[in-house]
Design a protein around this motif. Structure first.
Motif, PDB file in Angstrom:
ATOM      1  N   TYR A  21      -9.559 -30.393 -12.323  1.00  0.00           N
ATOM      2  CA  TYR A  21      -7.896 -30.603 -13.035  1.00  0.00           C
ATOM      3  C   TYR A  21      -6.934 -30.243 -12.052  1.00  0.00           C
ATOM      4  N   GLU A  22      -7.038 -29.416 -11.086  1.00  0.00           N
ATOM      5  CA  GLU A  22      -5.893 -28.944 -10.096  1.00  0.00           C
ATOM      6  C   GLU A  22      -5.734 -30.237  -9.396  1.00  0.00           C
ATOM      7  N   TYR A  23      -6.432 -30.893  -8.779  1.00  0.00           N
ATOM      8  CA  TYR A  23      -6.375 -32.271  -7.918  1.00  0.00           C
ATOM      9  C   TYR A  23      -5.481 -33.238  -8.681  1.00  0.00           C
ATOM     10  N   TRP A  24      -5.912 -33.416  -9.984  1.00  0.00           N
ATOM     11  CA  TRP A  24      -4.868 -34.568 -10.771  1.00  0.00           C
ATOM     12  C   TRP A  24      -3.686 -34.101 -11.000  1.00  0.00           C
TER      13      TRP A  24
ATOM     14  N   PRO B  85     -13.348 -22.142 -26.251  1.00  0.00           N
ATOM     15  CA  PRO B  85     -14.342 -23.336 -25.917  1.00  0.00           C
ATOM     16  C   PRO B  85     -13.568 -24.700 -26.267  1.00  0.00           C
ATOM     17  N   GLY B  86     -13.849 -25.710 -25.315  1.00  0.00           N
ATOM     18  CA  GLY B  86     -13.619 -27.237 -25.554  1.00  0.00           C
ATOM     19  C   GLY B  86     -12.014 -27.412 -25.140  1.00  0.00           C
ATOM     20  N   THR B  87     -11.113 -26.263 -24.744  1.00  0.00           N
ATOM     21  CA  THR B  87      -9.812 -26.442 -24.555  1.00  0.00           C
ATOM     22  C   THR B  87      -9.475 -26.081 -23.024  1.00  0.00           C
ATOM     23  N   VAL B  88      -8.694 -26.750 -22.380  1.00  0.00           N
ATOM     24  CA  VAL B  88      -8.241 -26.518 -21.005  1.00  0.00           C
ATOM     25  C   VAL B  88      -6.901 -26.250 -20.744  1.00  0.00           C
ATOM     26  N   GLN B  89      -6.561 -25.250 -20.447  1.00  0.00           N
ATOM     27  CA  GLN B  89      -4.808 -24.939 -20.354  1.00  0.00           C
ATOM     28  C   GLN B  89      -4.411 -25.052 -18.877  1.00  0.00           C
ATOM     29  N   LEU B  90      -3.560 -25.718 -18.487  1.00  0.00           N
ATOM     30  CA  LEU B  90      -2.972 -25.844 -17.197  1.00  0.00           C
ATOM     31  C   LEU B  90      -1.488 -25.259 -17.212  1.00  0.00           C
ATOM     32  N   ARG B  91      -1.226 -24.368 -16.208  1.00  0.00           N
ATOM     33  CA  ARG B  91       0.239 -24.200 -16.087  1.00  0.00           C
ATOM     34  C   ARG B  91       0.739 -24.445 -14.994  1.00  0.00           C
TER      35      ARG B  91
ATOM     36  N   VAL C  54       1.697 -34.632 -15.696  1.00  0.00           N
ATOM     37  CA  VAL C  54       0.336 -33.939 -15.594  1.00  0.00           C
ATOM     38  C   VAL C  54      -0.220 -34.469 -17.118  1.00  0.00           C
ATOM     39  N   ARG C  55       0.367 -34.230 -18.139  1.00  0.00           N
ATOM     40  CA  ARG C  55      -0.331 -34.611 -19.321  1.00  0.00           C
ATOM     41  C   ARG C  55      -0.880 -36.023 -19.447  1.00  0.00           C
ATOM     42  N   ASP C  56      -0.006 -36.945 -18.961  1.00  0.00           N
ATOM     43  CA  ASP C  56      -0.392 -38.306 -19.047  1.00  0.00           C
ATOM     44  C   ASP C  56      -1.658 -38.590 -18.399  1.00  0.00           C
ATOM     45  N   VAL C  57      -1.687 -38.070 -16.750  1.00  0.00           N
ATOM     46  CA  VAL C  57      -2.950 -38.392 -16.061  1.00  0.00           C
ATOM     47  C   VAL C  57      -4.130 -37.606 -16.406  1.00  0.00           C
ATOM     48  N   LEU C  58      -3.823 -36.446 -16.998  1.00  0.00           N
ATOM     49  CA  LEU C  58      -5.242 -35.619 -17.404  1.00  0.00           C
ATOM     50  C   LEU C  58      -5.674 -35.919 -18.778  1.00  0.00           C
ATOM     51  N   ASN C  59      -4.882 -36.871 -19.740  1.00  0.00           N
ATOM     52  CA  ASN C  59      -5.267 -37.166 -20.899  1.00  0.00           C
ATOM     53  C   ASN C  59      -5.667 -38.866 -20.959  1.00  0.00           C
ATOM     54  N   ALA C  60      -5.840 -39.142 -19.584  1.00  0.00           N
ATOM     55  CA  ALA C  60      -6.330 -40.433 -19.565  1.00  0.00           C
ATOM     56  C   ALA C  60      -8.004 -40.566 -19.905  1.00  0.00           C
ATOM     57  N   GLU C  61      -8.499 -41.576 -20.310  1.00  0.00           N
ATOM     58  CA  GLU C  61      -9.891 -41.623 -20.894  1.00  0.00           C
ATOM     59  C   GLU C  61     -10.895 -41.653 -19.714  1.00  0.00           C
ATOM     60  N   LYS C  62     -10.347 -42.214 -18.385  1.00  0.00           N
ATOM     61  CA  LYS C  62     -11.302 -42.226 -17.372  1.00  0.00           C
ATOM     62  C   LYS C  62     -11.037 -40.819 -16.465  1.00  0.00           C
ATOM     63  N   THR C  63     -10.365 -39.878 -17.105  1.00  0.00           N
ATOM     64  CA  THR C  63     -10.238 -38.640 -16.030  1.00  0.00           C
ATOM     65  C   THR C  63     -10.651 -37.531 -16.916  1.00  0.00           C
ATOM     66  N   ARG C  64     -10.350 -37.551 -18.245  1.00  0.00           N
ATOM     67  CA  ARG C  64     -10.741 -36.074 -19.089  1.00  0.00           C
ATOM     68  C   ARG C  64     -11.913 -36.408 -19.543  1.00  0.00           C
ATOM     69  N   PRO C  65     -12.783 -35.194 -19.579  1.00  0.00           N
ATOM     70  CA  PRO C  65     -14.046 -35.145 -20.386  1.00  0.00           C
ATOM     71  C   PRO C  65     -13.797 -35.412 -21.862  1.00  0.00           C
ATOM     72  N   LEU C  66     -14.349 -36.166 -22.532  1.00  0.00           N
ATOM     73  CA  LEU C  66     -14.272 -36.670 -24.063  1.00  0.00           C
ATOM     74  C   LEU C  66     -14.000 -35.552 -24.910  1.00  0.00           C
ATOM     75  N   CYS C  67     -14.568 -34.524 -24.670  1.00  0.00           N
ATOM     76  CA  CYS C  67     -14.481 -33.418 -25.686  1.00  0.00           C
ATOM     77  C   CYS C  67     -13.472 -32.457 -25.418  1.00  0.00           C
ATOM     78  N   ASP C  68     -12.817 -32.485 -24.030  1.00  0.00           N
ATOM     79  CA  ASP C  68     -11.804 -31.499 -23.817  1.00  0.00           C
ATOM     80  C   ASP C  68     -10.498 -31.849 -24.409  1.00  0.00           C
ATOM     81  N   THR C  69      -9.771 -30.834 -24.742  1.00  0.00           N
ATOM     82  CA  THR C  69      -8.254 -30.537 -25.292  1.00  0.00           C
ATOM     83  C   THR C  69      -7.807 -30.245 -24.327  1.00  0.00           C
ATOM     84  N   VAL C  70      -6.862 -30.977 -23.463  1.00  0.00           N
ATOM     85  CA  VAL C  70      -6.165 -30.545 -22.331  1.00  0.00           C
ATOM     86  C   VAL C  70      -4.386 -30.172 -22.861  1.00  0.00           C
ATOM     87  N   LEU C  71      -4.232 -29.024 -22.425  1.00  0.00           N
ATOM     88  CA  LEU C  71      -2.816 -28.578 -22.766  1.00  0.00           C
ATOM     89  C   LEU C  71      -2.173 -28.213 -21.293  1.00  0.00           C
ATOM     90  N   VAL C  72      -0.977 -28.724 -21.251  1.00  0.00           N
ATOM     91  CA  VAL C  72      -0.263 -28.799 -20.039  1.00  0.00           C
ATOM     92  C   VAL C  72       1.032 -27.725 -20.368  1.00  0.00           C
TER      93      VAL C  72
END
Length: 383
Positions: free
Chosen positions: A217-220, A238-244, A263-281
């Protein structure tokens, strides 16, 4: 400090060849004396010649050593670092141009449209130019139109032009009587420097999988902008990833800033984000501090007052840059005291800045205070 940076610090120094010039000269002279069964005294012309030859060989050894180091991530720089990055599919981020919103105006409504062509240039002082991104039209019966514009020079040079500064039309247009920027210009960034790029290369293997591990997540996140200087990644539930996200200079981005959206765009792409993760930036949570510092010198230092005063200002600025430069860095007044002592202060008194352990996602922010640093006086160092 980031974990990858810590690993670099733990690695031993590497030398591919001995570059000691004295040893090289000694070895050459000893070899010559052994082969010829002679003794070369300091003024011997042969010894002087061999010393010159040894100097040339020593320089070549240094170059060979540097060439070897350029193949290692820890030491590589410039184009050598670019080639190492290419091995893991990580490429240096190029400079980005600043952007703003321009407003073009006419004096009174007309019964026909007035066009502002794409590429129309505007400047504030004749050194930095912005050009409109698209064709804009002031419709009949109206007097203004807003259009996005991009700086023609990539990098930081186009940033921080506040509303109203861009007011000179470079390309005259019929009927247009006024132009101004209605938003501050932002988003410009320089070409990625070696150190942040080196860190991204080290993180790159984490991206070979989907963004599951923290370092992935940090790399992307870091790959989206050179403005991003620190990233905190954690799972509040569980199931939620928080980025600051923290920007260069310890700046906290706006909640919907260009960097946050990228950051939201790149981390919510289907090829990047695990399907079950909710990513908050989101931006980090600011922990505001407004402290006072009083410094003292001894009688013996009185003659160096001006130099110490300047060094103290620099020391405080260095501490504040360090303290605000990383998310989750505990507030540590001892780090400020160390810098002040190194600057020449005999003693310092600090109020309003106790040690504080920050929570995940928090970052220190100092309230601007022109009277923060005061001189306390001269003390007898024997007392």
């Amino acid at each position: 400090m980031n974990s990858i940076s810590d690993l670099f610090a733990l690695l031993p120094d590497v030398e591919f060849i001995d570059t000691d010039a004295g040893k090289t000269e000694e070895n050459i002279i000893q070899l010559y004396e052994a082969l010829t069964n002679t003794v070369l005294y300091p003024a011997d012309p042969v010894r002087l010649f061999l010393s010159t030859l040894a100097a040339v060989i020593s320089q070549q050894k240094v170059q060979i050593n540097q060439a070897g180091k350029m193949n290692l991530l820890r030491y590589a720089r410039g184009h050598f670092l670019d080639h190492i990055g290419a091995l893991v599919g990580s490429y240096r981020t190029e400079a980005i141009a600043a952007q703003t919103e321009l407003q073009f105006s006419i004096d009174a409504p007309l019964n026909f449209n007035v066009s502002v062509p794409k590429g129309t240039r505007v400047t504030s002082d004749g050194s930095v130019y912005f050009a409109t991104d698209r064709l804009a039209t002031i419709l009949a019966g109206t007097t203004t139109i807003q259009v996005p514009a991009t700086c023609l020079t990539s990098g930081l040079v186009g940033n921080a032009l506040v509303s109203g500064q861009l007011d000179r039309l470079v390309d005259p247009l019929p009927y247009i009587t006024k132009v101004t920027n209605i938003t501050e210009s932002t988003g410009g960034a320089e070409r990625e420097q070696d150190e942040p790029y080196r860190l991204r290369i080290a993180l790159a293997p984490e991206s070979f999988s989907v963004a599951g591990p923290i370092l992935a997540y940090e790399y992307w996140a870091r790959s989206t902008s050179t403005h991003i200087t620190d990233v905190a990644v954690y799972s509040p539930e569980p199931g939620t990833v928080q980025l600051r996200i923290l920007l260069v200079g310890g700046m906290i981005p706006a909640a919907n800033s260009k960097e946050i959206r990228a950051v939201r765009d790149v981390l919510n792409a289907e090829k990047t984000r695990p399907l079950c993760d909710t990513v908050l930036v989101d931006p980090p949570v600011a922990v505001s501090k407004d402290y006072q510092l009083k410094w003292f010198i001894t009688q013996n230092q009185e003659g160096y007052f001006t130099a110490i005063q300047a060094a103290m200002k620099s020391a405080v600025a260095d501490y504040e840059a360090w303290q605000t430069g990383a998310i989750g860095r505990n507030i540590n007044p001892d780090a400020l005291i160390e810098r002040c002592r190194a600057a020449g202060a005999w003693r310092v008194e600090i109020t309003g800045l106790p040690y504080q352990a920050l929570k995940r996602g928090e970052v220190t922010q100092f309230i601007t205070n022109a009277a923060r640093i005061t001189f306390g006086g001269i003390e007898d160092s024997k007392s």
